[in-house]
Design an enzyme around this catalytic site. Structure first.
Site, PDB file in Angstrom:
ATOM      1  N   ASN A  73       0.757  -1.025  -0.169  1.00 15.98           N
ATOM      2  CA  ASN A  73      -0.091   0.140  -0.040  1.00 15.98           C
ATOM      3  C   ASN A  73       0.872   1.173  -0.038  1.00 15.98           C
ATOM      4  O   ASN A  73       2.069   1.341   0.627  1.00 15.98           O
ATOM      5  CB  ASN A  73      -0.826  -0.025   1.082  1.00 15.98           C
ATOM      6  CG  ASN A  73      -2.018  -0.924   1.138  1.00 15.98           C
ATOM      7  OD1 ASN A  73      -2.480  -1.157   0.049  1.00 15.98           O
ATOM      8  ND2 ASN A  73      -2.195  -1.657   2.196  1.00 15.98           N
TER       9      ASN A  73
ATOM     10  N   GLY B 286      -4.972   3.094   2.067  1.00 19.56           N
ATOM     11  CA  GLY B 286      -5.014   2.813   3.351  1.00 19.56           C
ATOM     12  C   GLY B 286      -4.004   2.772   4.015  1.00 19.56           C
ATOM     13  O   GLY B 286      -3.783   2.100   5.047  1.00 19.56           O
TER      14      GLY B 286
ATOM     15  N   HIS C 296       6.156  -2.139   3.788  1.00 16.32           N
ATOM     16  CA  HIS C 296       5.598  -3.712   4.321  1.00 16.32           C
ATOM     17  C   HIS C 296       5.096  -4.552   3.380  1.00 16.32           C
ATOM     18  O   HIS C 296       3.978  -3.617   2.765  1.00 16.32           O
ATOM     19  CB  HIS C 296       5.003  -3.405   5.870  1.00 16.32           C
ATOM     20  CG  HIS C 296       3.844  -2.592   5.814  1.00 16.32           C
ATOM     21  ND1 HIS C 296       4.042  -1.148   6.102  1.00 16.32           N
ATOM     22  CD2 HIS C 296       2.386  -2.576   5.538  1.00 16.32           C
ATOM     23  CE1 HIS C 296       2.985  -0.577   6.053  1.00 16.32           C
ATOM     24  NE2 HIS C 296       1.734  -1.272   5.634  1.00 16.32           N
ATOM     25  N   LEU C 297       5.112  -5.545   3.153  1.00 17.17           N
ATOM     26  CA  LEU C 297       4.500  -6.242   2.084  1.00 17.17           C
ATOM     27  C   LEU C 297       3.517  -7.077   2.900  1.00 17.17           C
ATOM     28  O   LEU C 297       3.730  -8.096   3.788  1.00 17.17           O
ATOM     29  CB  LEU C 297       5.574  -7.323   1.475  1.00 17.17           C
ATOM     30  CG  LEU C 297       5.266  -8.213   0.309  1.00 17.17           C
ATOM     31  CD1 LEU C 297       4.600  -7.429  -0.876  1.00 17.17           C
ATOM     32  CD2 LEU C 297       6.176  -9.257  -0.039  1.00 17.17           C
ATOM     33  N   HIS C 298       2.057  -6.921   2.327  1.00  9.99           N
ATOM     34  CA  HIS C 298       1.125  -7.963   2.980  1.00  9.99           C
ATOM     35  C   HIS C 298       1.112  -9.378   2.191  1.00  9.99           C
ATOM     36  O   HIS C 298       0.988  -9.302   1.022  1.00  9.99           O
ATOM     37  CB  HIS C 298      -0.145  -7.190   2.989  1.00  9.99           C
ATOM     38  CG  HIS C 298      -0.271  -6.009   3.774  1.00  9.99           C
ATOM     39  ND1 HIS C 298      -1.164  -6.073   4.852  1.00  9.99           N
ATOM     40  CD2 HIS C 298       0.006  -4.828   3.256  1.00  9.99           C
ATOM     41  CE1 HIS C 298      -1.100  -4.682   5.308  1.00  9.99           C
ATOM     42  NE2 HIS C 298      -0.443  -4.014   4.339  1.00  9.99           N
TER      43      HIS C 298
HETATM   44  P1  AMP Z   1      -0.982  -0.594   5.920  1.00  5.07           P
HETATM   45  O1  AMP Z   1      -2.300  -0.126   6.071  1.00  5.07           O
HETATM   46  O2  AMP Z   1      -0.537  -1.209   4.560  1.00  5.07           O
HETATM   47  O3  AMP Z   1      -0.095   0.597   6.333  1.00  5.07           O
HETATM   48  O4  AMP Z   1      -0.886  -1.857   6.807  1.00  5.07           O
HETATM   49  C1  AMP Z   1      -0.404  -1.661   8.221  1.00  5.07           C
HETATM   50  C2  AMP Z   1      -0.640  -2.986   8.711  1.00  5.07           C
HETATM   51  O5  AMP Z   1      -0.033  -3.267   9.987  1.00  5.07           O
HETATM   52  C3  AMP Z   1      -2.238  -3.446   9.155  1.00  5.07           C
HETATM   53  O6  AMP Z   1      -2.639  -4.550   8.399  1.00  5.07           O
HETATM   54  C4  AMP Z   1      -2.307  -3.487  10.666  1.00  5.07           C
HETATM   55  O7  AMP Z   1      -3.229  -4.456  11.209  1.00  5.07           O
HETATM   56  C5  AMP Z   1      -0.935  -4.083  10.930  1.00  5.07           C
HETATM   57  N1  AMP Z   1      -0.278  -3.890  12.176  1.00  5.07           N
HETATM   58  C6  AMP Z   1      -0.502  -2.491  13.045  1.00  5.07           C
HETATM   59  N2  AMP Z   1       0.108  -2.348  14.161  1.00  5.07           N
HETATM   60  C7  AMP Z   1       0.924  -3.922  14.145  1.00  5.07           C
HETATM   61  C8  AMP Z   1       1.444  -4.709  15.094  1.00  5.07           C
HETATM   62  N3  AMP Z   1       1.862  -3.977  16.355  1.00  5.07           N
HETATM   63  N4  AMP Z   1       1.705  -5.762  14.826  1.00  5.07           N
HETATM   64  C9  AMP Z   1       1.486  -6.537  13.670  1.00  5.07           C
HETATM   65  N5  AMP Z   1       0.614  -5.747  12.732  1.00  5.07           N
HETATM   66  C10 AMP Z   1       0.334  -4.498  13.020  1.00  5.07           C
END
Ligand code: AMP
Ligand code: ZN
Length: 114
Positions: free
Chosen positions: A87, A93, A100-102
């Site tokens: 993203n 979003g 970070h890669l989902h």
């Molecule tokens: P984005 O919306 O692409 O920036 O994704 C950020 C992601 O980080 C979201 O899917 C959150 O659920 C995840 N996230 C936020 N805080 C943490 C955490 N402490 N540990 C693991 N995942 C997290």
């Protein structure tokens, strides 16, 4: 990077459920999973995002992608299928400004995404 949530996870200051790791990248379960398999793969070194990444970041970003695929294989979703998502910006979003890669899988994923 001070005050970066994911740098704090790399430093062990905030706990995470780590599923894979090497000297360059960390893979951990998303705290708010959107699919049965939802893992985030991050570079240990702070890179803000793919749009501001430089040429020298390319090997590391490639390594993040390969680790995402390895995580999917190890989670058993390679044959059923999975999605890798990066993203960038408000419309996507994006919430955490550390690349970070989902890795998403384990259910049918809609296309186009919502
Ligand atoms: P984005 O919306 O692409 O920036 O994704 C950020 C992601 O980080 C979201 O899917 C959150 O659920 C995840 N996230 C936020 N805080 C943490 C955490 N402490 N540990 C693991 N995942 C997290
Ligand atoms: Zn960071």
């Amino acid at each position: 990077m001070p005050d970066c949530l994911f740098c704090k996870i790399v430093a062990g200051e905030i706990p995470a459920t780590v599923v894979a790791e090497d000297d360059q990248v960390l893979a951990f379960k998303d705290i708010n999973p959107q699919a049965p398999v939802h893992v985030l793969v991050i570079p240990k070194r702070h890179i803000a995002n793919t749009a501001t990444a430089t040429e020298s970041d390319e090997p590391l970003i490639g390594h993040v992608l390969r680790m995402g695929c390895r995580v999917a294989v190890e989670a058993g979703v390679d044959e059923s299928g999975f999605r890798l998502v990066l993203n960038r910006g408000p419309d996507s979003g994006e919430a955490v400004p550390h690349l970070h890669l989902h890795v998403l899988g384990g259910r049918r994923l809609a296309w186009p995404p919502g």
